[in-house]
Design a protein around this motif. Structure first.
Motif, PDB file in Angstrom:
ATOM      1  N   GLY A 175      -1.399  21.106  -4.416  1.00 45.23           N
ATOM      2  CA  GLY A 175      -1.309  21.592  -3.054  1.00 45.23           C
ATOM      3  C   GLY A 175      -0.604  20.630  -2.112  1.00 45.23           C
ATOM      4  N   PRO A 176      -0.589  20.950  -0.823  1.00 44.95           N
ATOM      5  CA  PRO A 176       0.144  20.143   0.160  1.00 44.95           C
ATOM      6  C   PRO A 176      -0.580  18.847   0.515  1.00 44.95           C
ATOM      7  CG  PRO A 176      -1.047  21.905   1.263  1.00 44.95           C
ATOM      8  CD  PRO A 176      -1.239  22.119  -0.219  1.00 44.95           C
ATOM      9  N   ILE A 177       0.086  18.032   1.279  1.00 43.67           N
ATOM     10  CA  ILE A 177      -0.521  16.816   1.836  1.00 43.67           C
ATOM     11  C   ILE A 177      -1.643  17.219   2.774  1.00 43.67           C
ATOM     12  CG2 ILE A 177      -0.075  14.931   3.471  1.00 43.67           C
ATOM     13  CD1 ILE A 177       2.753  14.762   2.208  1.00 43.67           C
ATOM     14  N   ASP A 178      -2.753  16.487   2.731  1.00 40.57           N
ATOM     15  CA  ASP A 178      -3.885  16.772   3.606  1.00 40.57           C
ATOM     16  C   ASP A 178      -3.625  16.145   4.973  1.00 40.57           C
ATOM     17  OD1 ASP A 178      -6.296  17.074   4.942  1.00 40.57           O
ATOM     18  OD2 ASP A 178      -7.510  16.670   3.162  1.00 40.57           O
ATOM     19  N   LEU A 179      -3.295  16.980   5.953  1.00 39.89           N
ATOM     20  CA  LEU A 179      -2.906  16.496   7.273  1.00 39.89           C
ATOM     21  C   LEU A 179      -4.087  15.988   8.087  1.00 39.89           C
ATOM     22  CD1 LEU A 179      -0.304  19.265   8.184  1.00 39.89           C
ATOM     23  CD2 LEU A 179       0.084  17.056   7.078  1.00 39.89           C
ATOM     24  N   LYS A 180      -5.313  16.182   7.600  1.00 37.82           N
ATOM     25  CA  LYS A 180      -6.487  15.698   8.330  1.00 37.82           C
ATOM     26  C   LYS A 180      -6.682  14.191   8.128  1.00 37.82           C
ATOM     27  CE  LYS A 180      -9.558  18.277   6.301  1.00 37.82           C
ATOM     28  NZ  LYS A 180      -8.704  18.906   5.283  1.00 37.82           N
ATOM     29  N   LEU A 181      -6.052  13.650   7.107  1.00 36.96           N
ATOM     30  CA  LEU A 181      -6.268  12.253   6.739  1.00 36.96           C
ATOM     31  C   LEU A 181      -5.149  11.354   7.243  1.00 36.96           C
ATOM     32  CD1 LEU A 181      -7.395  12.740   3.026  1.00 36.96           C
ATOM     33  CD2 LEU A 181      -8.840  12.517   5.047  1.00 36.96           C
ATOM     34  N   LYS A 182      -5.472  10.080   7.431  1.00 34.74           N
ATOM     35  CA  LYS A 182      -4.461   9.079   7.756  1.00 34.74           C
ATOM     36  C   LYS A 182      -3.888   8.461   6.483  1.00 34.74           C
ATOM     37  CE  LYS A 182      -5.028   9.479  12.202  1.00 34.74           C
ATOM     38  NZ  LYS A 182      -3.966  10.114  13.026  1.00 34.74           N
ATOM     39  N   ALA A 183      -4.744   8.207   5.505  1.00 32.54           N
ATOM     40  CA  ALA A 183      -4.290   7.624   4.236  1.00 32.54           C
ATOM     41  C   ALA A 183      -3.805   8.736   3.314  1.00 32.54           C
ATOM     42  CB  ALA A 183      -5.409   6.827   3.596  1.00 32.54           C
ATOM     43  N   ILE A 184      -2.745   9.428   3.747  1.00 35.84           N
ATOM     44  CA  ILE A 184      -2.270  10.594   3.001  1.00 35.84           C
ATOM     45  C   ILE A 184      -1.760  10.218   1.616  1.00 35.84           C
ATOM     46  CG2 ILE A 184      -1.735  11.938   5.063  1.00 35.84           C
ATOM     47  CD1 ILE A 184       1.199  11.127   4.715  1.00 35.84           C
ATOM     48  N   ASP A 185      -1.215   9.005   1.498  1.00 33.82           N
ATOM     49  CA  ASP A 185      -0.669   8.588   0.212  1.00 33.82           C
ATOM     50  C   ASP A 185      -1.766   8.363  -0.827  1.00 33.82           C
ATOM     51  OD1 ASP A 185      -1.588   6.478   1.776  1.00 33.82           O
ATOM     52  OD2 ASP A 185      -0.064   5.065   1.105  1.00 33.82           O
ATOM     53  N   ILE A 186      -2.855   7.689  -0.426  1.00 32.13           N
ATOM     54  CA  ILE A 186      -3.969   7.439  -1.349  1.00 32.13           C
ATOM     55  C   ILE A 186      -4.606   8.752  -1.781  1.00 32.13           C
ATOM     56  CG2 ILE A 186      -6.243   6.357  -1.601  1.00 32.13           C
ATOM     57  CD1 ILE A 186      -5.311   4.195   0.340  1.00 32.13           C
ATOM     58  N   ILE A 224      -9.164   4.297   7.028  1.00 31.02           N
ATOM     59  CA  ILE A 224     -10.268   4.414   6.072  1.00 31.02           C
ATOM     60  C   ILE A 224     -11.466   5.193   6.579  1.00 31.02           C
ATOM     61  CG2 ILE A 224      -9.636   2.316   4.844  1.00 31.02           C
ATOM     62  CD1 ILE A 224     -11.747   0.809   6.394  1.00 31.02           C
ATOM     63  N   TRP A 225     -11.568   5.400   7.884  1.00 26.10           N
ATOM     64  CA  TRP A 225     -12.755   6.086   8.402  1.00 26.10           C
ATOM     65  C   TRP A 225     -12.376   7.138   9.435  1.00 26.10           C
ATOM     66  CZ3 TRP A 225     -17.651   5.964   6.724  1.00 26.10           C
ATOM     67  CH2 TRP A 225     -18.629   6.562   7.525  1.00 26.10           C
ATOM     68  N   PRO A 226     -12.857   8.371   9.262  1.00 27.92           N
ATOM     69  CA  PRO A 226     -13.778   8.852   8.222  1.00 27.92           C
ATOM     70  C   PRO A 226     -13.082   9.383   6.963  1.00 27.92           C
ATOM     71  CG  PRO A 226     -13.451  10.581   9.820  1.00 27.92           C
ATOM     72  CD  PRO A 226     -12.608   9.417  10.284  1.00 27.92           C
ATOM     73  N   GLY A 227     -11.772   9.106   6.841  1.00 30.63           N
ATOM     74  CA  GLY A 227     -11.004   9.673   5.739  1.00 30.63           C
ATOM     75  C   GLY A 227     -11.547   9.339   4.363  1.00 30.63           C
ATOM     76  N   TRP A 228     -12.083   8.121   4.214  1.00 26.47           N
ATOM     77  CA  TRP A 228     -12.605   7.715   2.905  1.00 26.47           C
ATOM     78  C   TRP A 228     -13.755   8.617   2.483  1.00 26.47           C
ATOM     79  CZ3 TRP A 228      -9.214   4.195   1.311  1.00 26.47           C
ATOM     80  CH2 TRP A 228      -9.417   3.607   0.053  1.00 26.47           C
ATOM     81  N   GLN A 229     -14.620   8.959   3.426  1.00 19.24           N
ATOM     82  CA  GLN A 229     -15.737   9.860   3.130  1.00 19.24           C
ATOM     83  C   GLN A 229     -15.239  11.245   2.747  1.00 19.24           C
ATOM     84  OE1 GLN A 229     -18.010   7.834   2.527  1.00 19.24           O
ATOM     85  NE2 GLN A 229     -19.670   8.321   3.934  1.00 19.24           N
ATOM     86  N   ILE A 230     -14.156  11.678   3.384  1.00 18.15           N
ATOM     87  CA  ILE A 230     -13.577  12.979   3.049  1.00 18.15           C
ATOM     88  C   ILE A 230     -13.051  12.965   1.617  1.00 18.15           C
ATOM     89  CG2 ILE A 230     -11.725  14.618   3.579  1.00 18.15           C
ATOM     90  CD1 ILE A 230     -11.977  13.746   6.521  1.00 18.15           C
ATOM     91  N   MET A 231     -12.389  11.873   1.218  1.00 18.42           N
ATOM     92  CA  MET A 231     -11.877  11.772  -0.151  1.00 18.42           C
ATOM     93  C   MET A 231     -13.020  11.754  -1.164  1.00 18.42           C
ATOM     94  SD  MET A 231      -8.483   9.324   0.027  1.00 18.42           S
ATOM     95  CE  MET A 231      -9.258   7.905   0.796  1.00 18.42           C
ATOM     96  N   ILE A 232     -14.102  11.074  -0.814  1.00 12.62           N
ATOM     97  CA  ILE A 232     -15.277  11.062  -1.692  1.00 12.62           C
ATOM     98  C   ILE A 232     -15.837  12.477  -1.841  1.00 12.62           C
ATOM     99  CG2 ILE A 232     -17.676  10.279  -1.888  1.00 12.62           C
ATOM    100  CD1 ILE A 232     -16.777   7.637  -0.604  1.00 12.62           C
ATOM    101  N   SER A 233     -15.902  13.214  -0.748  1.00 11.87           N
ATOM    102  CA  SER A 233     -16.408  14.592  -0.780  1.00 11.87           C
ATOM    103  C   SER A 233     -15.531  15.483  -1.660  1.00 11.87           C
ATOM    104  CB  SER A 233     -16.480  15.164   0.637  1.00 11.87           C
ATOM    105  OG  SER A 233     -17.403  14.451   1.426  1.00 11.87           O
TER     106      SER A 233
END
Length: 345
Positions: A175-186, A224-233
């Protein structure tokens, strides 16, 4: 193997000097079958002129200028949505490729035809050209990873997407890049590694430049915050992963999150941004069960606020690990990097 074309996506915004170096690094590739697509996020400076000079002498250079700034992540996605070649890669406008990246990647695909993407080593340098890290140097001597083994190897060691070449099929599969996150590359690399096999090479393929004005340098917490938690989810909700894999991945990501928050507190103290340090420490307290670290951070913040002369020695002791990395471990990498140093002048 048959000749295949690569699309290089370069989003840019008001960095004409470094963009010129980035474009030239693509044109210097020993594998010639590519197009380099620059997506200008309404720079309205000399960017258009610089790109037009390249276009006059090389038809592989393409250019699109947005009428207004659509946002950095959106610009990456805009470029991704227009990929029409069998392979594609991302390149930031302040980084650059080493000459044999594409050739190395295509050989990797030839050797491992089942790989959905190929990651080469990326050299992290500062503005002076000093090596900070070498991505993939910590990985085992192994060239191919099946899913989800590759994901578990990637967490904590990572793989920079500027040194990664993807098959076009990856776009449909993850799918596409997740625009909700800052660390889109990770996030993009994690999603790809969660369900797709990939190949790697420890051969340096790109250079990531950490400069004083870079987003990652000045927006550590936002990355990293709150994006890291989103990636964990996302990993916990991934139906394609086993329960065991989810547990291991979550544990590793939680450790990384705590370490990143801890270091961001110290960086804020170094900059005398004590309000930021307190805010990040509060987040650290939410996610960490290390009571001694919580007390340590609280104490260091207060000591450095009241006694500024303690700031450098106290923080220096706490980042001794970073000192060790730079002075001992990276001494070998500095020597190894000399052959690539001419690429950043």
């Amino acid at each position: 193997m048959s000749v295949s074309s690569i699309t290089v996506i370069i989003p840019t915004h008001r960095r004409p000097a470094s963009l010129k170096k980035a474009i030239q690094s693509v044109l210097n590739q020993t594998y010639p079958h590519f197009q380099v697509c620059i997506y200008d996020n309404a720079s309205k400076d000399e960017t258009a002129r610089i790109v037009s000079e390249f276009m006059k002498v090389d038809p592989r250079v393409k250019y699109h200028a947005h009428p207004y700034n659509i946002g950095a992540a959106e610009n990456f996605q805009y470029g991704l949505s227009r990929v029409d070649t069998p392979f594609f890669s991302f390149l930031s406008d302040d980084d650059f490729l080493l000459p044999e990246f594409f050739e190395t990647a295509m050989k990797g695909f030839e050797k491992h035809p089942g790989a959905a993407f190929f990651s080469g080593s990326v050299i992290d340098v500062n503005e002076e050209g000093e090596v900070i890290d070498v991505i993939l140097s910590k990985w085992p001597e192994r060239e191919y990873y099946s899913a989800p083994d590759g994901l578990l190897e990637m967490i904590g060691k990572y793989s920079n997407w500027i040194g990664t070449l993807f098959r076009r099929d990856v776009i449909k599969k993850i799918g596409p890049i997740d625009l909700k996150l800052k660390a889109i590359d990770i996030d993009y690399m994690f999603r790809a590694a969660s369900g797709l096999p990939f190949a790697i090479s420890k051969k340096p393929c790109a250079v990531f430049v950490q400069h004083s004005s870079s987003y990652s340098k000045n927006n550590g917490l936002k990355l990293i915050w709150p994006g890291w938690q989103i990636m964990i989810s996302k990993i916990k909700e991934n139906a394609g992963l086993s329960s065991e894999t989810k547990i291991i991945a979550e544990q590793k990501l939680q450790v990384d999150l705590q370490n990143l928050l801890f270091l961001n507190v110290l960086r804020s103290i170094e900059r005398k941004q004590f309000e930021d340090a307190t805010t990040i420490a509060a987040i650290f307290n939410q996610v960490s069960n290390k009571k001694w670290k919580k007390l340590l951070l609280a104490g260091v913040i207060e000591i450095c606020k009241v006694f500024p002369f303690f700031q450098k020695p106290v923080v220096g002791l706490l980042v001794l690990r970073r000192f060790w990395r730079r002075r001992i471990k990276l001494a070998r990498m500095q020597a190894e990097f000399q052959q690539w140093k001419s690429c950043i002048k």
